[in-house]
Design an enzyme around this catalytic site. Structure first.
Site, PDB file in Angstrom:
ATOM      1  NE  ARG A 243     -41.029 -19.291  41.671  1.00  0.00           N
ATOM      2  CZ  ARG A 243     -40.937 -20.607  41.518  1.00  0.00           C
ATOM      3  NH1 ARG A 243     -40.412 -21.336  42.486  1.00  0.00           N
ATOM      4  NH2 ARG A 243     -41.366 -21.197  40.415  1.00  0.00           N
ATOM      5  CD  GLU A 272     -33.385 -18.515  43.278  1.00  0.00           C
ATOM      6  OE1 GLU A 272     -33.169 -19.245  42.287  1.00  0.00           O
ATOM      7  OE2 GLU A 272     -34.149 -18.839  44.192  1.00  0.00           O
ATOM      8  CG  HIS A 293     -34.056 -22.768  43.184  1.00  0.00           C
ATOM      9  ND1 HIS A 293     -34.597 -21.624  42.685  1.00  0.00           N
ATOM     10  CD2 HIS A 293     -35.071 -23.672  43.188  1.00  0.00           C
ATOM     11  CE1 HIS A 293     -35.883 -21.820  42.382  1.00  0.00           C
ATOM     12  NE2 HIS A 293     -36.182 -23.055  42.687  1.00  0.00           N
TER      13      HIS A 293
END
Length: 331
Positions: A243, A272, A293
């Site tokens: 993360r 994000e 991602h």
């Protein structure tokens, strides 16, 4: 005939998964694949028996506070569940499930790809071969990177993914070190030939490469703070596929810019889908490899996630406990 539960899916899923959902349930799909606004999520929880969100959908206390009594299950299409206020959901009698385990190999593969890409300057090299410029050819001192074999890899978070990364890294001759909330059983540690550090600070100061593979929790926010990042040696590299907010991005960018850290490979970002402009500039200079991602983005992985969602929904409405329930003890 038994009424089928109304299932609302927030994003496009693989065709095979959506087709099976339509066969089994009264399903509303997001054909446009446009992220739902908060207002749209509220409308969904007011009418759905089951909500199938993804990791980019914020199902917070405000959204859950508007949920109708009929909402019984949030079957998230994700491994993580930090985008859901699980405590509030459970308090309202809503079961929450996720899709653990199926993305381990995909994420570990991508982690290993970044571990290789940054020190070996793969992206920089690929940019040389373009139609608008000529390559002068090989020379002995050009595009020099760092050898992998013999380097020390420090894994932050030694769960399923961290262990899968360790197995791959050993094949490349890396020495495995790790920091975890709990030390692994001796047989696993011995099988991985892994050295345990109870002090994250001490491990960071001694590693050539750091791989962040811990989950997002309140305790891991900025776990790699500016203070900790300053412990890294100037030859060290940082890779993150967990993360984004586990790392203080601004501090990382500052240390990369100054040369206090050699490079970074990031597949996740603190805010994000916005990417820190400082990191984008550093990537253009070859000091970072940035991916959008993609860690779990395989056809096989997405279908496996969808199958877990289907199993969890069917189990619940067949009167059984879904196999992938998120429990209060996991928070």
């Amino acid at each position: 005939m038994k009424k089928k539960p109304l299932v609302i899916v927030t994003r496009r899923l693989p065709d095979a998964v959506e087709t099976r959902m339509r066969e089994l349930f009264d399903t509303r799909l997001n054909i446009d694949d446009r992220p739902m606004s908060e207002a749209e999520l509220i409308e969904a929880v007011k009418t759905a028996d089951v909500l199938v969100p993804t990791v980019t959908d914020r199902i917070d206390g405000h959204v859950l506070g508007e949920a109708g009594e009929q909402l019984k299950l949030i079957a998230s299409f994700s491994n993580g569940f930090d985008h859901i206020d699980v405590e509030k959901a459970l308090a309202r009698g809503i079961t929450v499930t996720n899709t653990p385990g199926v993305l381990t190999d995909d994420t570990a593969d991508m982690t290993m790809a970044l571990i290789l890409a940054v020190p070996r300057r793969l992206v920089e090299g690929a940019r040389v071969l373009t139609p608008d410029q000529d390559w002068a050819g090989w020379t002995p001192t050009w595009m020099l990177g760092r050898r992998m074999s013999g380097k020390r890899l420090g894994i932050v978070g030694m769960g399923r993914i961290g262990q899968a990364v360790a197995r791959r890294a050993r094949a490349f001759g890396l020495s495995i070190h790790y920091h975890n909330r709990h030390r692994l059983p001796a047989e696993i540690e011995e099988g991985l030939e892994a050295t345990y550090w109870d002090s994250l600070d001490q491990m960071l100061a001694r590693m050539d490469i750091i791989s962040v593979n811990c989950p997002r929790t309140p305790g891991t926010f900025h776990l790699l703070s500016e203070r900790r990042l300053k412990l890294l040696r100037p030859e060290a590299y940082v890779v993150n596929t967990s993360r984004g907010d586990v790392i203080d991005e601004n501090a990382l960018a500052k240390l990369l810019e100054s040369g206090a850290i050699a490079g970074a490979g990031l597949d996740v970002f603190e805010h994000e889908p916005m990417v820190n402009p400082k990191l984008l500039r550093l990537a253009a200079k070859g000091k970072a490899v940035l991916l959008p991602h993609m860690g779990s983005a395989t056809i096989e992985g997405r279908i496996a996630m969808g199958e877990k969602v289907l199993i969890n929904i069917r189990a619940y409405f067949d009167g059984h406990k879904p196999p992938d329930r998120v429990l209060a003890s996991m928070l």
